[in-house]
Design an enzyme around this catalytic site. Structure first.
Site, PDB file in Angstrom:
ATOM      1  NE  ARG A  49      -2.871   0.374   3.366  1.00  0.00           N
ATOM      2  CZ  ARG A  49      -2.177   0.576   4.495  1.00  0.00           C
ATOM      3  NH1 ARG A  49      -1.453   1.676   4.647  1.00  0.00           N
ATOM      4  NH2 ARG A  49      -2.183  -0.332   5.452  1.00  0.00           N
ATOM      5  CE1 TYR A 101     -18.144  10.063 -14.529  1.00  0.00           C
ATOM      6  CE2 TYR A 101     -16.783  10.197 -12.561  1.00  0.00           C
ATOM      7  CZ  TYR A 101     -17.632   9.487 -13.383  1.00  0.00           C
ATOM      8  OH  TYR A 101     -17.962   8.206 -13.073  1.00  0.00           O
ATOM      9  CE  LYS A 202     -13.548   7.092 -18.146  1.00  0.00           C
ATOM     10  NZ  LYS A 202     -13.404   7.275 -16.761  1.00  0.00           N
TER      11      LYS A 202
HETATM   12  C1  LIG Z   1     -13.229  13.591 -16.499  1.00  0.00           C
HETATM   13  C2  LIG Z   1     -13.303  12.438 -15.545  1.00  0.00           C
HETATM   14  N1  LIG Z   1     -12.672  12.521 -14.363  1.00  0.00           N
HETATM   15  C3  LIG Z   1     -12.705  11.504 -13.471  1.00  0.00           C
HETATM   16  C4  LIG Z   1     -13.407  10.357 -13.720  1.00  0.00           C
HETATM   17  C5  LIG Z   1     -13.436   9.263 -12.702  1.00  0.00           C
HETATM   18  O1  LIG Z   1     -12.551   8.262 -13.059  1.00  0.00           O
HETATM   19  P1  LIG Z   1     -12.731   6.699 -12.678  1.00  0.00           P
HETATM   20  O2  LIG Z   1     -13.955   6.235 -13.370  1.00  0.00           O
HETATM   21  O3  LIG Z   1     -11.464   6.102 -13.161  1.00  0.00           O
HETATM   22  O4  LIG Z   1     -12.876   6.658 -11.197  1.00  0.00           O
HETATM   23  C6  LIG Z   1     -14.056  10.211 -14.955  1.00  0.00           C
HETATM   24  C7  LIG Z   1     -14.784   8.976 -15.271  1.00  0.00           C
HETATM   25  O5  LIG Z   1     -15.535   8.893 -16.221  1.00  0.00           O
HETATM   26  C8  LIG Z   1     -14.010  11.283 -15.880  1.00  0.00           C
HETATM   27  O6  LIG Z   1     -14.632  11.222 -17.081  1.00  0.00           O
END
Ligand SMILES: Cc1ncc(COP(=O)(O)O)c(C=O)c1O
Length: 390
Positions: A49, A101, A202
């Protein structure tokens, strides 16, 4: 030797394995490490960790790519955001971009608000509005500005340099979610930001097979606190996923080039197609963010949002796609579409969504690296199939 970005993607951070010469960083699939005596570790490794060599290699790599001193890898983008938000205390306030998001909104509204961290939603693409809110904060409770640029899902562009300038002038931090751009196209730390966060799930991973997140900083004190929080909260990325991320990042450049080429073709075609009321894509010269995006990034990315004309039914459109998949997420090699209102942004109350333009009719399109002609053909046949009363 100072490497350029495409070389850094492949050789940045820890390059291969010193011990064996293996060209890839090994997967250290271990939770703990032998100590030769009390306090006698081999190279400081104690517990995974706290630190793991595969994760450490990835953390060095992401730091190098974002031109930062320190990189931290997490089990998801939200684990990274959770850890960054934990820098703040009860009574502190954040400014956040008005379209972000949905999960970021959710953690602010349904988790951190209960601990006394408040947020103020501002259209950060309007610098005057950001300045007015900061000037109004006489008690100095606003500690940071949190930006997504381009924002999810409306692709709104915020002038990162302008925001960081006014935030810095009054001692506030700027945090930038760089998920939609990746360091291949935009480096917020170079524009003055203090903290960069990512959903590595992503474009960085790029194959829709890993969930991961990052935080990258330059400041020694912020880094020290973030490392402490990373270990204390524990949302770390495992060694196998760290290996997959290193592997995915190697092809980021070639993937992003193709993603963008396809996205521009599709956005231009949609705009002229006569099928849509609105196309959101910062690479269109008519887009309000075009000039700023050209100034602060090396490209426009590959996320498009659009609204079909009233005579087409968006629900039927989603159902009628044959090649493009209806799914949450984005940034993988395969094209995905989603319905933000009921999927990625469902956590945002309808009134707020409608106010910023995340309407029920909005379609978000993560343009993949397939042949653009196939994507166009699939979108067109699905639109035609969705004609009301047909
Ligand atoms: C712009 C953005 N930030 C953060 C996140 C969160 O990431 P995660 O799904 O890997 O937790 C996403 C998820 O779609 C996102 O599109």
């Amino acid at each position: 030797m100072e490497l350029k970005l495409n070389s850094l993607l492949i050789h940045g951070g820890v390059d291969g394995d010193e011990t064996t010469g293996a060209v890839n960083v090994p997967i250290y699939q271990t939770s703990t490490y032998k100590q030769d005596g009390l306090g006698q570790t081999r190279g400081g490794w104690e517990y995974s960790r706290t630190g793991n060599p595969t994760r450490a290699a990835l953390e060095k790599l992401i730091a190098a790519l974002e031109n930062g001193k320190y990189g931290l890898a997490f089990a998801s983008g939200l684990a990274a955001i959770n850890t960054v938000l934990s820098l703040f205390k009860s009574g502190d306030k954040l400014i956040v971009s008005d379209n972000i998001y949905g999960g970021t909104f959710r953690i602010l509204n349904n988790v951190f608000k209960d601990f006394g961290l408040e947020y103020i939603i501002v259209d950060t693409s309007d610098i005057a509005k950001v300045k007015a809110v900061l000037d109004d904060d006489k008690e100095g409770n606003i500690k940071a500005v949190y930006i997504e640029s381009p924002a999810n899902p409306l692709l709104t562009i915020t002038d990162i340099e302008a925001v960081t300038k006014i935030a810095k002038a009054s001692g506030r931090l700027t945090i930038v979610d760089n998920t939609f751009m990746t360091p291949y196209l935009q480096r917020p730390l170079d524009l003055g930001a203090d903290i960069v966060v990512h959903s590595g799930t992503k474009y960085l991973g790029g194959h829709s097979d890993v969930v991961s997140g990052f935080a990258i900083v330059n400041d020694d004190e912020i880094a020290k606190r973030l490392y402490y929080l990373q270990n204390a909260i524990g949302g770390v990325l495992g060694p196998w996923d760290s290996f997959l991320m290193i592997r995915g990042i190697k092809t980021l450049g070639v993937r992003m080039d193709r993603h963008q080429e396809n996205a521009l073709k599709l956005a231009k075609w949609l705009l002229d197609s006569g099928y849509v009321d609105k196309v959101y894509y910062p690479g269109l010269e008519s887009d309000p963010g075009y000039e700023i995006q050209k100034k602060q990034a090396k490209g426009f990315g590959a996320m498009i949002s659009f609204v079909l004309k009233k005579e087409y039914d968006y629900k039927t459109f989603f159902k009628s796609l044959k090649l493009i998949t209806l799914a949450e997420s984005l940034g993988g090699v395969e094209s995905l579409v989603c319905h933000p209102a009921s999927m990625t942004h469902a956590a945002i109350p309808k009134e707020i969504r409608e106010e910023v333009g995340i309407t029920d009719e909005l379609i978000r399109f993560s343009v993949g690296i397939e042949d653009a002609e196939d994507l166009k053909a699939d979108v067109e046949q699905a639109i035609l199939a969705s004609k009301k009363g047909a």
